[in-house]
Design an enzyme around this catalytic site. Sequence first.
Site, PDB file in Angstrom:
ATOM      1  N   THR A   1       0.814  -1.214   0.000  1.00 52.78           N
ATOM      2  CA  THR A   1       0.000   0.000   0.000  1.00 52.78           C
ATOM      3  C   THR A   1       0.853   1.273   0.000  1.00 52.78           C
ATOM      4  O   THR A   1       1.994   1.254   0.467  1.00 52.78           O
ATOM      5  CB  THR A   1      -0.892  -0.002   1.268  1.00 52.78           C
ATOM      6  OG1 THR A   1      -1.506   1.267   1.422  1.00 52.78           O
ATOM      7  CG2 THR A   1      -0.082  -0.279   2.528  1.00 52.78           C
TER       8      THR A   1
ATOM      9  N   TYR B   1      -1.764  -0.535  11.038  1.00 51.08           N
ATOM     10  CA  TYR B   1      -1.914  -1.199   9.725  1.00 51.08           C
ATOM     11  C   TYR B   1      -0.715  -0.899   8.831  1.00 51.08           C
ATOM     12  O   TYR B   1      -0.064  -1.812   8.306  1.00 51.08           O
ATOM     13  CB  TYR B   1      -3.212  -0.735   9.039  1.00 51.08           C
ATOM     14  CG  TYR B   1      -3.252  -1.042   7.547  1.00 51.08           C
ATOM     15  CD1 TYR B   1      -3.328  -2.366   7.102  1.00 51.08           C
ATOM     16  CD2 TYR B   1      -3.190  -0.018   6.591  1.00 51.08           C
ATOM     17  CE1 TYR B   1      -3.345  -2.653   5.729  1.00 51.08           C
ATOM     18  CE2 TYR B   1      -3.207  -0.302   5.231  1.00 51.08           C
ATOM     19  CZ  TYR B   1      -3.287  -1.616   4.810  1.00 51.08           C
ATOM     20  OH  TYR B   1      -3.291  -1.909   3.457  1.00 51.08           O
TER      21      TYR B   1
ATOM     22  N   LYS C   1       2.251  -3.367   7.313  1.00 62.69           N
ATOM     23  CA  LYS C   1       2.509  -3.541   5.875  1.00 62.69           C
ATOM     24  C   LYS C   1       3.953  -3.137   5.554  1.00 62.69           C
ATOM     25  O   LYS C   1       4.636  -3.784   4.759  1.00 62.69           O
ATOM     26  CB  LYS C   1       1.530  -2.703   5.032  1.00 62.69           C
ATOM     27  CG  LYS C   1       0.090  -3.169   5.047  1.00 62.69           C
ATOM     28  CD  LYS C   1      -0.129  -4.550   4.444  1.00 62.69           C
ATOM     29  CE  LYS C   1       0.035  -4.599   2.958  1.00 62.69           C
ATOM     30  NZ  LYS C   1      -0.367  -5.922   2.397  1.00 62.69           N
TER      31      LYS C   1
HETATM   32  P1  NAD Z   1      -9.757  -7.209   2.170  1.00 62.30           P
HETATM   33  O1  NAD Z   1      -9.742  -6.925   3.639  1.00 62.30           O
HETATM   34  O2  NAD Z   1     -10.970  -6.912   1.374  1.00 62.30           O
HETATM   35  O3  NAD Z   1      -9.417  -8.750   1.921  1.00 62.30           O
HETATM   36  C1  NAD Z   1      -8.433  -9.439   2.623  1.00 62.30           C
HETATM   37  C2  NAD Z   1      -8.614 -10.926   2.375  1.00 62.30           C
HETATM   38  O4  NAD Z   1      -7.586 -11.626   3.091  1.00 62.30           O
HETATM   39  C3  NAD Z   1      -9.953 -11.476   2.890  1.00 62.30           C
HETATM   40  O5  NAD Z   1     -10.517 -12.350   1.931  1.00 62.30           O
HETATM   41  C4  NAD Z   1      -9.573 -12.236   4.154  1.00 62.30           C
HETATM   42  O6  NAD Z   1     -10.425 -13.334   4.430  1.00 62.30           O
HETATM   43  C5  NAD Z   1      -8.166 -12.699   3.823  1.00 62.30           C
HETATM   44  N1  NAD Z   1      -7.349 -12.926   5.025  1.00 62.30           N
HETATM   45  C6  NAD Z   1      -7.216 -12.093   6.097  1.00 62.30           C
HETATM   46  N2  NAD Z   1      -6.415 -12.661   7.020  1.00 62.30           N
HETATM   47  C7  NAD Z   1      -6.022 -13.855   6.515  1.00 62.30           C
HETATM   48  C8  NAD Z   1      -5.190 -14.900   6.984  1.00 62.30           C
HETATM   49  N3  NAD Z   1      -4.595 -14.814   8.195  1.00 62.30           N
HETATM   50  N4  NAD Z   1      -4.983 -15.982   6.212  1.00 62.30           N
HETATM   51  C9  NAD Z   1      -5.586 -16.067   4.988  1.00 62.30           C
HETATM   52  N5  NAD Z   1      -6.409 -15.135   4.493  1.00 62.30           N
HETATM   53  C10 NAD Z   1      -6.620 -14.026   5.245  1.00 62.30           C
HETATM   54  O7  NAD Z   1      -8.481  -6.453   1.610  1.00 62.30           O
HETATM   55  P2  NAD Z   1      -8.264  -5.705   0.209  1.00 62.30           P
HETATM   56  O8  NAD Z   1      -8.741  -4.318   0.336  1.00 62.30           O
HETATM   57  O9  NAD Z   1      -8.759  -6.556  -0.891  1.00 62.30           O
HETATM   58  O10 NAD Z   1      -6.660  -5.648   0.180  1.00 62.30           O
HETATM   59  C11 NAD Z   1      -5.917  -6.723  -0.375  1.00 62.30           C
HETATM   60  C12 NAD Z   1      -4.434  -6.400  -0.285  1.00 62.30           C
HETATM   61  O11 NAD Z   1      -4.170  -5.196  -1.000  1.00 62.30           O
HETATM   62  C13 NAD Z   1      -3.950  -6.141   1.152  1.00 62.30           C
HETATM   63  O12 NAD Z   1      -2.659  -6.697   1.263  1.00 62.30           O
HETATM   64  C14 NAD Z   1      -3.905  -4.625   1.264  1.00 62.30           C
HETATM   65  O13 NAD Z   1      -2.926  -4.233   2.183  1.00 62.30           O
HETATM   66  C15 NAD Z   1      -3.527  -4.251  -0.153  1.00 62.30           C
HETATM   67  N6  NAD Z   1      -3.990  -2.919  -0.598  1.00 62.30           N
HETATM   68  C16 NAD Z   1      -5.308  -2.559  -0.470  1.00 62.30           C
HETATM   69  C17 NAD Z   1      -5.727  -1.324  -0.962  1.00 62.30           C
HETATM   70  C18 NAD Z   1      -7.171  -0.893  -0.879  1.00 62.30           C
HETATM   71  O14 NAD Z   1      -7.468   0.263  -1.176  1.00 62.30           O
HETATM   72  N7  NAD Z   1      -8.112  -1.737  -0.489  1.00 62.30           N
HETATM   73  C19 NAD Z   1      -4.796  -0.452  -1.554  1.00 62.30           C
HETATM   74  C20 NAD Z   1      -3.459  -0.844  -1.639  1.00 62.30           C
HETATM   75  C21 NAD Z   1      -3.076  -2.086  -1.172  1.00 62.30           C
HETATM   76  O1  DAU Z   2      -4.097   4.005   0.481  1.00 64.17           O
HETATM   77  C1  DAU Z   2      -4.325   2.634   0.389  1.00 64.17           C
HETATM   78  C2  DAU Z   2      -5.159   2.183   1.577  1.00 64.17           C
HETATM   79  O2  DAU Z   2      -6.466   2.690   1.369  1.00 64.17           O
HETATM   80  C3  DAU Z   2      -5.185   0.665   1.756  1.00 64.17           C
HETATM   81  O3  DAU Z   2      -3.896   0.207   2.052  1.00 64.17           O
HETATM   82  C4  DAU Z   2      -6.134   0.273   2.889  1.00 64.17           C
HETATM   83  O4  DAU Z   2      -6.227  -1.141   2.969  1.00 64.17           O
HETATM   84  C5  DAU Z   2      -7.504   0.855   2.570  1.00 64.17           C
HETATM   85  O5  DAU Z   2      -8.400   0.569   3.638  1.00 64.17           O
HETATM   86  C6  DAU Z   2      -7.412   2.372   2.362  1.00 64.17           C
HETATM   87  O6  DAU Z   2      -7.078   3.058   3.608  1.00 64.17           O
HETATM   88  P1  DAU Z   2      -7.782   4.435   4.045  1.00 64.17           P
HETATM   89  O7  DAU Z   2      -7.645   4.584   5.500  1.00 64.17           O
HETATM   90  O8  DAU Z   2      -7.335   5.549   3.169  1.00 64.17           O
HETATM   91  O9  DAU Z   2      -9.305   4.069   3.598  1.00 64.17           O
HETATM   92  P2  DAU Z   2     -10.716   4.297   4.312  1.00 64.17           P
HETATM   93  O10 DAU Z   2     -11.761   3.938   3.314  1.00 64.17           O
HETATM   94  O11 DAU Z   2     -10.786   3.657   5.658  1.00 64.17           O
HETATM   95  O12 DAU Z   2     -10.743   5.874   4.540  1.00 64.17           O
HETATM   96  C7  DAU Z   2     -10.623   6.761   3.448  1.00 64.17           C
HETATM   97  C8  DAU Z   2     -10.691   8.184   3.995  1.00 64.17           C
HETATM   98  O13 DAU Z   2     -12.010   8.423   4.510  1.00 64.17           O
HETATM   99  C9  DAU Z   2      -9.748   8.419   5.169  1.00 64.17           C
HETATM  100  O14 DAU Z   2      -9.258   9.753   5.102  1.00 64.17           O
HETATM  101  C10 DAU Z   2     -10.632   8.252   6.393  1.00 64.17           C
HETATM  102  C11 DAU Z   2     -11.991   8.747   5.901  1.00 64.17           C
HETATM  103  N1  DAU Z   2     -13.168   8.100   6.546  1.00 64.17           N
HETATM  104  C12 DAU Z   2     -13.232   6.753   6.550  1.00 64.17           C
HETATM  105  C13 DAU Z   2     -14.284   6.096   7.147  1.00 64.17           C
HETATM  106  C14 DAU Z   2     -14.359   4.583   7.184  1.00 64.17           C
HETATM  107  C15 DAU Z   2     -14.183   8.877   7.075  1.00 64.17           C
HETATM  108  O15 DAU Z   2     -14.135  10.121   7.049  1.00 64.17           O
HETATM  109  N2  DAU Z   2     -15.241   8.238   7.667  1.00 64.17           N
HETATM  110  C16 DAU Z   2     -15.327   6.882   7.749  1.00 64.17           C
HETATM  111  O16 DAU Z   2     -16.315   6.361   8.327  1.00 64.17           O
END
Ligand code: NAD
Ligand code: DAU
Length: 347
Positions: free
Chosen positions: A130, A155, A159
């Site tokens: 991330t 978090y 990472k």
């Molecule tokens: P998510 O929380 O939607 O999914 C995570 C998945 O991992 C789930 O299916 C969960 O069951 C599985 N998991 C959790 N713990 C586990 C364990 N101990 N063993 C096996 N499986 C397990 O997450 P996401 O948003 O899809 O993110 C996926 C990856 O991408 C993560 O590594 C996250 O750090 C990275 N990432 C996410 C974002 C974002 O915006 N969502 C951005 C950049 C990077």
């Molecule tokens: O930048 C990549 C990351 O983006 C990933 O690595 C993470 O897994 C993913 O969860 C995301 O993190 P953020 O903290 O940026 O995402 P989130 O959706 O939780 O929040 C986005 C923005 O919105 C942040 O500034 C916090 C704000 N927020 C979030 C929630 C859940 C609110 O204002 N209210 C809320 O209830």
Amino acid sequence: MNILITGGAGFIGSHVVRRFVSNYPQYHIFNLDALTYAGNLENLRDIEGATNYTFIKGDIVNAELINDLFKNHEFDGVIHLAAESHVDRSITDPLAFVRTNIIGTVNLLNASRDSWKDHKKGKRFYHISTDEVYGSLGSEGLFTETTPYDPNSPYSASKASSDHFVRAYGETYDLPYVLTNCSNNYGPNHFPEKLIPLFINNIIESKPLPVYGDGKYTRDWLFVEDHARAIDLVFHKGENRETYNIGGFNEWQNIDLVKLLCQLMDKKVGRPQGTSEQLITYVKDRPGHDLRYAIDADKINKELGWEPSVTFEEGLERTIDWYLENQEWLDNVTSGDYQEYYTKMYN
Ligand code: NAD
Ligand code: DAU
């Protein structure tokens, strides 16, 4: 090729699994997922019967299970997405993030190192990370691949640690790896604890929209299918031991994004304009809240020819339509434990 994808039942993982199963019939895709609250096999119903796909329920923290899987299936590649991914949950339970994101990653690295030690050619460990590892930007500048790590939440610290372990295994054991750091994803199948799906669900239910602090925090949004396409490209064409930043060139202050979402939702569900905006409620800020993330994705663009293909307008519209058409998916994931989480978090 036998490819292990971890976390394939989650948000981004399910899009990556679908892409690989559909586009590469010559590969066998093994999806290893513990099915935590964030994992959902409903995300993969359309491909679960494919002959080149196997789902394995299991926890990456369990080293014995991981070692057995590597012995039984002789994986050629690992695409590692499994993680605890929500910043707010990391503030209440940091150890869960240490377990999965650090110990789980090291278990996978050990198994890959041991199983590939005599034949590294054609093998690849791909770690998905991330932009949060870089910490917070002020109002100027972008994260590049050489920006020093400066994580602020449990978090992002977990990472960052996992990224360091991946690089250390490259240096110490000559493990073939690639690593990407991506900005905020959005799209279908996103668990409604994150900003966009949470607010879509709350607007549907006419519940308050809890904006943290003054709402001036900035994120760089990328449609999830564009991230999956970048992952495909880096897995096949990325240089060994290189890092690539992935982003949407699409910065939004939270409050502007929320207002746009409200307008689009009013139109979609046939409410008078302005109805959903009245739900906006400013609430207590997230501790350690990073002010701004923004990615310089120049390297992946110049070296691998990747750029986002879905505009934010199109992506948001597709996302909203998906949630409105998949009310049953939303109802299923927001029943039970979700209610308890929501009450603890927001009341
Ligand atoms: P998510 O929380 O939607 O999914 C995570 C998945 O991992 C789930 O299916 C969960 O069951 C599985 N998991 C959790 N713990 C586990 C364990 N101990 N063993 C096996 N499986 C397990 O997450 P996401 O948003 O899809 O993110 C996926 C990856 O991408 C993560 O590594 C996250 O750090 C990275 N990432 C996410 C974002 C974002 O915006 N969502 C951005 C950049 C990077
Ligand atoms: O930048 C990549 C990351 O983006 C990933 O690595 C993470 O897994 C993913 O969860 C995301 O993190 P953020 O903290 O940026 O995402 P989130 O959706 O939780 O929040 C986005 C923005 O919105 C942040 O500034 C916090 C704000 N927020 C979030 C929630 C859940 C609110 O204002 N209210 C809320 O209830």
